[in-house]
Each structure stands twice: as C-alpha cells, then as structure tokens.
Enzyme design. Structure first.
Site, short mmCIF file in Angstrom:
data_model
loop_
_atom_site.label_atom_id
_atom_site.label_comp_id
_atom_site.label_asym_id
_atom_site.label_seq_id
_atom_site.Cartn_x
_atom_site.Cartn_y
_atom_site.Cartn_z
N ALA A 1 0.86 -1.18 0.00
CA ALA A 1 0.00 0.00 0.00
C ALA A 1 0.89 1.23 0.00
CB ALA A 1 -0.87 -0.01 1.25
N GLY B 1 0.55 -5.21 0.55
CA GLY B 1 -0.60 -5.25 -0.36
C GLY B 1 -0.25 -5.83 -1.73
N GLU C 1 -0.40 -9.40 -1.34
CA GLU C 1 -1.81 -9.75 -1.15
C GLU C 1 -2.55 -9.79 -2.49
OE1 GLU C 1 -2.14 -6.72 2.01
OE2 GLU C 1 -3.20 -8.24 3.18
N GLU D 1 4.04 -5.71 7.12
CA GLU D 1 3.19 -4.72 7.81
C GLU D 1 3.52 -4.57 9.28
OE1 GLU D 1 2.21 -6.81 5.49
OE2 GLU D 1 0.71 -5.90 4.18
C1 3H9 Z 1 0.40 -2.50 3.32
O1 3H9 Z 1 0.66 -2.95 2.26
C2 3H9 Z 1 -0.95 -2.59 3.97
C3 3H9 Z 1 -1.84 -3.61 3.33
O2 3H9 Z 1 -1.65 -4.88 3.89
C4 3H9 Z 1 -3.28 -3.30 3.58
C5 3H9 Z 1 -3.81 -2.02 3.02
C6 3H9 Z 1 -5.27 -1.86 3.22
N1 3H9 Z 1 4.63 3.38 0.06
O3 3H9 Z 1 13.34 1.83 0.81
P1 3H9 Z 1 13.78 2.54 -0.40
C7 3H9 Z 1 9.44 4.78 -1.07
S1 3H9 Z 1 1.54 -1.62 4.22
C8 3H9 Z 1 5.13 4.58 -0.25
O4 3H9 Z 1 14.76 3.63 -0.24
P2 3H9 Z 1 14.96 0.11 -1.35
C9 3H9 Z 1 10.49 5.13 -0.02
O5 3H9 Z 1 9.97 6.01 0.95
C10 3H9 Z 1 2.97 -1.56 3.17
N2 3H9 Z 1 6.44 4.81 -0.51
O6 3H9 Z 1 14.31 1.54 -1.53
C11 3H9 Z 1 11.56 5.77 -0.89
O7 3H9 Z 1 11.14 7.08 -1.17
P3 3H9 Z 1 12.21 8.26 -1.33
C12 3H9 Z 1 3.72 -2.81 3.18
C13 3H9 Z 1 7.26 3.77 -0.45
O8 3H9 Z 1 15.28 -0.37 -2.71
C14 3H9 Z 1 11.47 4.96 -2.19
O9 3H9 Z 1 10.19 4.35 -2.20
N3 3H9 Z 1 4.94 -2.67 2.45
C15 3H9 Z 1 6.82 2.49 -0.13
O10 3H9 Z 1 16.04 0.15 -0.35
C16 3H9 Z 1 12.52 3.87 -2.29
O11 3H9 Z 1 12.46 3.10 -1.10
C17 3H9 Z 1 6.08 -2.26 3.02
O12 3H9 Z 1 6.14 -2.03 4.21
C18 3H9 Z 1 5.43 2.30 0.13
N4 3H9 Z 1 4.91 1.10 0.43
O13 3H9 Z 1 13.83 -0.81 -0.73
C19 3H9 Z 1 7.28 -2.12 2.12
N5 3H9 Z 1 7.87 1.64 -0.13
O14 3H9 Z 1 13.07 7.88 -2.50
C20 3H9 Z 1 8.04 -0.89 2.46
C21 3H9 Z 1 8.94 2.38 -0.46
O15 3H9 Z 1 11.37 9.49 -1.51
N6 3H9 Z 1 9.15 -0.66 1.57
N7 3H9 Z 1 8.58 3.66 -0.65
O16 3H9 Z 1 12.97 8.27 -0.04
C22 3H9 Z 1 10.32 -1.32 1.65
O17 3H9 Z 1 10.50 -2.22 2.44
C23 3H9 Z 1 11.43 -0.89 0.75
O18 3H9 Z 1 11.15 0.41 0.32
C24 3H9 Z 1 11.62 -1.77 -0.51
C25 3H9 Z 1 12.66 -1.08 -1.46
C26 3H9 Z 1 12.16 -3.13 -0.08
C27 3H9 Z 1 10.34 -1.93 -1.27
#
Ligand code: 3H9
Length: 696
Positions: free
Chosen positions: A63, A102, A105, A125
C-alpha cells in the site's frame, strides 16, 4: 504523464501493468486503475485469461504508506483484491523485485503466481505497526498453514521466490522474460483457482492451535507491548474458525484499529525517518569516490566486527595489526563469527572459505597502498589514533578516504595528523559492528563532499543505517546518552534503585535498562572517561560517585561477574545485588541526601526530558541535521522502542510545552543540570513541533 495502470492485450490474454515508480506502491490512482482494468478485462468476451505485472523494478511493494495519514479513499485495496479473485477468467500474478504487503496480497488473491527466481515476497506490515489488511491474514494460512503464515507475518522479512515455491505460495519459477512466461502460463490455464476456497493449510487443527499458542507467546514476550502481533494472531484464529468473508471483515476491523494506534504512527515515522537520514547535503552535491577495496587497521572487537561486515557485503578487506601475534588474534576474531554460524548450522564450511578468500592480513601499512578507504579501529586514545593516521598519510594513494571508528574522539584532532584533512571522516560503528545497523558518519570541518558521500555509499554497501553527525564530543548518540545517564545517576542518588530505574525503562519498551546496558558494555569504559575528564568538570555540576565506587571494587559488569547486577556462573541476565543497594545508601549518606520514592512515571518523565533537552542542543548546534536523525540514532543504536518512533517523535506527542514545564520544575532543585534548551523554548513559543523542523 504515464498512466499508473495500463491494460493491453496479447492475443486473447489481457495484461494489466502497474506503473507507479519507484516501487509501484498501491496509491488511490493505482487501485482505481487496477479495479477498472480488471472489470474491463473480465467483461471482455475475447479475453480468456488475465496477467497482472509490475513495470520497472518490482511488483507492487505494498500500500502507499504516504496515504496512511489521510482517510482511505475508494476503491479500498481489499475490495480490489476480492474483485480480482472473483474474476471468471484465470488471473496470473507475475512477480519480480519485491512483492510486499498489499502487493503480495494481490498475488495471493490472484489465481496463479509465477515469479523470477530473484523475486522476494513478504508481509512486512508488522514493521509499520500494522497487519496485512487486504486479505493476507486470511489467504496466506489457507495456502501454507498457520505456522508458516504466522512466521512470515511476525518476521516481516521477505522470503525468496524459491522458498515461496517450496511453501506452495508460488506455482512456477521462470528465468528470463517474465512477461512472456506469464503469457505462456496464462494460455495453459483453463479455470480460476481461488485461494479463499483453499483448505489444505488449515486442515490440521492441532497444528493450527499449536501455531497460535506459539505466536501468542512470542507476541507477549519478545514483542511485548505491541498491538499488531496480537491482532495478527486473532486474525489467523479467525481464518481458522470463520467463513472467509467474515474473517476478511474481522481482519479489516483489526487493520484499522492498528492504523489508528500511536504505535503504527511511531513505526511509520521510523520508516520514513530511516530513509530521510541517508539524504544529506554532501551526497546531493557530489558522487562518492570508487569503493571496491577496504583496509581496516586493528583486529580487536570493533576492527574484527567491521571486517566481518565488509567481507559479508562482498568487499575485499586487508586487516593491519602491529605484529604477527596481534594479527593472528584479529583473524581469529573474524573467523570466530563464522565458526559460530557453522556450529549453529547457519553457514557451511565452503561458504566460510568463500568469504575468507576476500580477507588478507598484514603487519605492513604499505600493503594499504591500493585500497580505496581505510577504517582505523585501534585503541580509543587520541595519541594512538594520531600515530596511525600519520602512518596512513604516508602510504595511502592520493584519493583514498581515511576514516576513524571512534565513539568520542575529536575527528579534527585526528585528521590534523595528516596532510589531507579534507579526506578524513569519522565512522562510529556500534558493537557488535557486524550486527548493529546504526552508523554515525561524523563530518568534521572541511571534509570534502565526495568523501562524505563515500561514507554514505559505504553504509549502503554494508547494509547499515547511516546518520550524519557533526564533530562534537560523543557525536549525536553518546553525547545525549551522557546526559540522560547523568539524570539516571541523579535519580539513583536521590532514592531510586538502579533496578527500579531499569524496570521503568524496560516497561517503556526498551530491551534493557541503562544499568544493565552499562554492565554489558563494561563499567570501566565510563570510568576511564570520567577519570580523563576530571580536571575539566564544572565544580557547580552535580557529580554522582556511585559508579566510581563500584569500579574501585573491580566490578566492571558482566565480564567480571558483577557490576550494578550480579551475574553468577556467567549468567547473561543479572540479578539485583543487595551490596549495591548498600553502597548507594552509603554514598547518599555521605551527601546527607534523604532518599525519596520515584514512581515509574516520574523516572521516565525525567529520563526522557534529559534526553530530549540535550537532543535540542545537538540540533541547535547543528550536530544533528534534523530531529528525525536523532530518532533514527536512538531507535537503531540505543534500543529506544521503534513503535514509539524515537525520542523526538515521542516528545511531539507528549507535548513540548508540557516538557518545558517539567524541565522548569526539575530546575528548581538543580538549575545547573536542568537548563532548558533555547531551541525547545523557541519551539514552544512559536507553537511548532519537531515534526515541523523535519519538514523544514
Ligand atoms: C500495506 O501494504 C498494507 C496492506 O496490507 C493493507 C492495506 C489496506 N509506500 O526503501 P527505499 C518509497 S503496508 C510509499 O529507499 P529500497 C520510499 O519512501 C505496506 N512509498 O528503496 C523511498 O522514497 P524516497 C507494506 C514507499 O530499494 C522509495 O520508495 N509494504 C513504499 O532500499 C525507495 O524506497 C512495506 O512495508 C510504500 N509502500 O527498498 C514495504 N515503499 O526515495 C516498504 C517504499 O522518496 N518498503 N517507498 O525516499 C520497503 O521495504 C522498501 O522500500 C523496498 C525497497 C524493499 C520496497
């Protein structure tokens, strides 16, 4: 502007592509596009199957976390996924990159899953104080069983596509062209296969009960105080006992309860703070220097830990020690780490050999002539460090970066031993350096931008969380620790036992109290520092001698079997020591202090006030660039509970005006120690918060 979701066809197969860089987060526009595309493809009589795929580097990583502080706009993700699952035609999710939250999911709601071997899937999450709220808690256990589903949701770390294949979460792995492979796969499929109808994962009731019991224990011990783990257990129980639709609604209620909690706000703050800490002015102005070969001077605990961190990340390392005996000890310190992993069955001998092939030891500084960066990790004494830097200056290639691993020492004093001061930075690793994530990157006056950028590049290579710190005694973390450590000592002398103080700190959410932490680090370290600073201390400042009295007895903490606590027979968890209580009483009597009672609430109010007030000074002096950097430092280096976001986030919630009032009240008894930071007073006067400073 590119559409966030596109629908195209290849023959009779519809391809829905999600394109929302950088990680294809499921923003409102993406959810809407996906929903519309699915309805359109499902209704199209020419279409026989549907493929969902991510553009760019990944399938959706979840999400859009940035939307979590606003009311959730329709269509809701769970409804989009239900619509995917209810399609009349087979739906294939084609996974690459990181299919998380998500995103995963969506894959679980799709009928079939195909992936590149490099793909990773997971439900992280829990690290945001949330639970998978788009059907994940209901679909995952149906596919892989409650035990594995709980493990995936509790760890929050992604698993490889291969592991997912073995667990039945992915149907097929393919090399090469994922889109073409997904089209071929879709062409083979005859009918939908809905996860909500799957039962195999829940067939064994005894296994489900055991998994729920085990997870509840973890949620109430290791994850104590956190809401999301308990809610995840409840959702999996609902999955095992309720029809799918009821379980899904229950999950949704739990998700929104978690989303509204302060814990999730704290963790989401921590997520963005961590990413913001890597963005520093120097790195935006300059490219890092090449970094493919590292030197480490010193093979003690820190040097060996840094060497392991570097070897693990694929960098070749030359370790320098003063003689062959010390070098052998240094190498043994490195190998010990791998041997322990081998003993636990977490590494093979051949993996160790592969890693150690990148290691070389030497007693000659001249052998560092070709490395790109050297990290000095010798004894924490200025004259010793200056000696090393003078030698390095003579042998290193002209553009090499020189770094000192130090937790206190003035980097300017170290760099002045060289003729290339602009190439020197401080790197404060935390022990054990191969495990702890925090890395304070200390930027002295005149450091070249590309040298600082190289420090941040190193952090990325090593998988560390970097925080930029100015060159001030103790930098960010230890300087602030010094203040709240003094506050704890004052409370101890005024009547709280170290055990009461530690209990309050643990109750707040820290893994251990400050006195247990001192015992672990070794009380002699602080004692040495205090002795060295003896002449410079302001006589008006309150000085508590309790720790000195303990050290005078040779009680240095865990390593000597006693410190603030007793550690009989090598115990790792200490027990309270009546002799320490007596020693404190004697110190108190010397100063004619009448002991008074402290509640846990007062202990924490004072402890955190000292922490945040000094943090304000660190900010005011520019030692930290922004409040969120201080949050990152304390969450990742000092055990501050992540679910509270960090001390500055906590202070915003506590109320800065209230904090300033508290400090004013404490100052009535000790006006020297409790001087409110002008920055705190300014923020209160202007009605601003630390978060306003983060945005600025
Ligand atoms: C969810 O899904 C809830 C659902 O179950 C239910 C809903 C109803 N959203 O980390 P990075 C941005 S909860 C918005 O530096 P990497 C991040 O801020 C979500 N932005 O890269 C950064 O921005 P900036 C569950 C996001 O290669 C840029 O992307 N998912 C999101 O080291 C690059 O990120 C998670 O918790 C996001 N979801 O790692 C995953 N994700 O360049 C969270 C990233 O402006 N994300 N950004 O600073 C991660 O774990 C890592 O970002 C990922 C990439 C592994 C994906």
């Amino acid at each position: 502007m590119t559409e966030p979701v596109t629908l195209s066809t290849a023959g009779t197969i519809a391809i829905i592509e999600i394109n929302n860089p950088p990680v294809n987060a499921l923003s409102q526009a993406v959810r809407q596009g996906l929903y519309d595309a699915v309805i359109q493809a499902d209704a199209d009589t020419e279409i026989t199957a549907i493929v969902i795929i991510g553009a760019g580097r990944s399938f959706p990583a979840g999400a859009d976390i940035k939307e979590f502080d606003q009311p959730m706009q329709d269509p809701q993700l769970p409804d989009v996924i239900d619509r995917i699952e209810n399609c009349e035609k087979p739906v294939v999710a084609a996974l690459h990159g990181t299919a998380l939250g998500g995103g995963f999911e969506i894959a679980l709601g799709s009928h079939y899953r195909i992936a590149l071997p490099s793909a990773q899937v997971g439900l992280p999450e829990i690290h945001l104080g949330l639970l998978p709220g788009a059907g994940g808690t209901q679909r995952l256990p149906r596919l892989c069983g409650a035990a594995m589903a709980l493990e995936i949701m509790f760890n929050g770390t992604a698993i490889s596509a291969k592991e997912a294949l073995n667990a039945g979460l992915i149907d097929r792995l393919v090399e090469g062209d994922l889109r073409q492979a997904a089209l071929n796969y879709a062409a083979e499929l005859q009918a939908p296969r809905r996860t909500k109808d799957a039962t195999s994962g829940l067939a064994d009731k005894a296994a489900v009960d055991a998994a729920l019991h085990n997870a509840t224990q973890i949620a109430t011990s290791r994850m104590r105080g956190q809401l999301a783990p308990l809610k995840i257990v409840d959702c999996v129980r609902a999955c095992a006992t309720k029809p799918f639709a009821d379980g899904r609604l229950f999950e949704s209620d739990c998700f929104f309860e978690c989303l509204a909690s302060e814990q999730s706000k704290g963790m989401i703050h921590a997520f963005f703070a961590q990413r913001a800490s890597a963005k520093v002015p120097e790195a935006s102005r300059a490219q890092p220097r090449p970094l493919s070969h590292l030197g480490v001077v010193g093979g003690g605990t820190m040097g060996a830990g840094i060497t392991v961190a570097a070897l693990n990340s694929g960098l070749p390392v030359i370790m320098i020690e003063r003689d062959h005996e010390a070098l052998a000890r240094g190498q043994a310190n490195v190998e010990k780490v791998y041997d322990r992993l081998i003993a636990k069955g977490r590494m093979s001998l051949s993996q160790k050999s592969e890693i150690m092939a990148r290691y070389r030891g030497s007693t000659e500084f001249a052998d560092l002539s070709q490395v790109d960066m050297v990290i000095e990790a010798v004894f924490e004494r200025l004259d010793v460090k200056r000696g090393v830097f003078a030698q390095l200056d003579k042998v290193l290639k002209p553009d090499a970066v020189l770094a000192s691993n130090t937790s206190y020492i003035d980097i300017d004093e170290i760099s002045s031993a060289t003729n290339r001061r602009e190439q020197v930075i401080g790197l404060h690793f935390f022990s054990p350096a191969n495990i702890m994530k925090l890395l304070e990157i200390v930027v002295p006056q005149g450091a070249a931008d590309d040298v600082v950028a190289t420090g941040f590049a190193l952090a990325k290579i090593l998988g560390k969380i970097p925080v930029r710190a100015g060159n001030s005694p103790g930098f960010i973390g230890n300087r602030i620790l010094g203040k709240y450590g003094d506050c704890a000592a004052h409370m101890m002398e005024d009547g709280a036992t170290p055990y009461e103080i530690d209990a309050a700190i643990v109750d707040f959410g820290y893994p251990m109290g400050i006195h247990a932490m001192y015992d672990l680090a070794g009380l002699d370290i602080g004692w040495d520092n205090r002795k060295a600073a003896q002449g410079q201390r302001d006589p008006a400042e309150r000085y508590v001698g309790i720790a000195d009295r303990i050290c005078e007895r040779g009680w240095f903490g865990q390593k000597t079997g006693r410190g603030f606590y007793l550690y009989p027979d090598g115990a790792r968890i200490g027990t309270p020591d009546p002799e320490i209580v007596a020693l404190i009483e004697a110190e108190r009597a010397k100063k004619s202090i009448a002991a008074r009672k402290f509640t846990a609430e007062e202990i924490m109010a004072r402890y955190l006030a000292a922490m945040v007030n000094e943090a304000c000074e660190v900010l005011r002096e520019g030692v930290a660039l922004k409040p969120s950097d201080i949050d990152v430092t304390f969450v990742h280096g000092y055990g501050f509970p992540r679910y509270r976001g960090g001390p500055m986030k906590y202070a915003d919630r506590y109320g800065l005006a209230r904090l300033l009032d508290d400090i004013g009240r404490y100052a009535q008894d000790d006006p020297v120690f409790w001087q409110a930071s002008p920055l705190l007073a300014e923020l209160v006067a202007s009605g601003q918060t630390f978060n306003d400073l983060n945005k600025g």
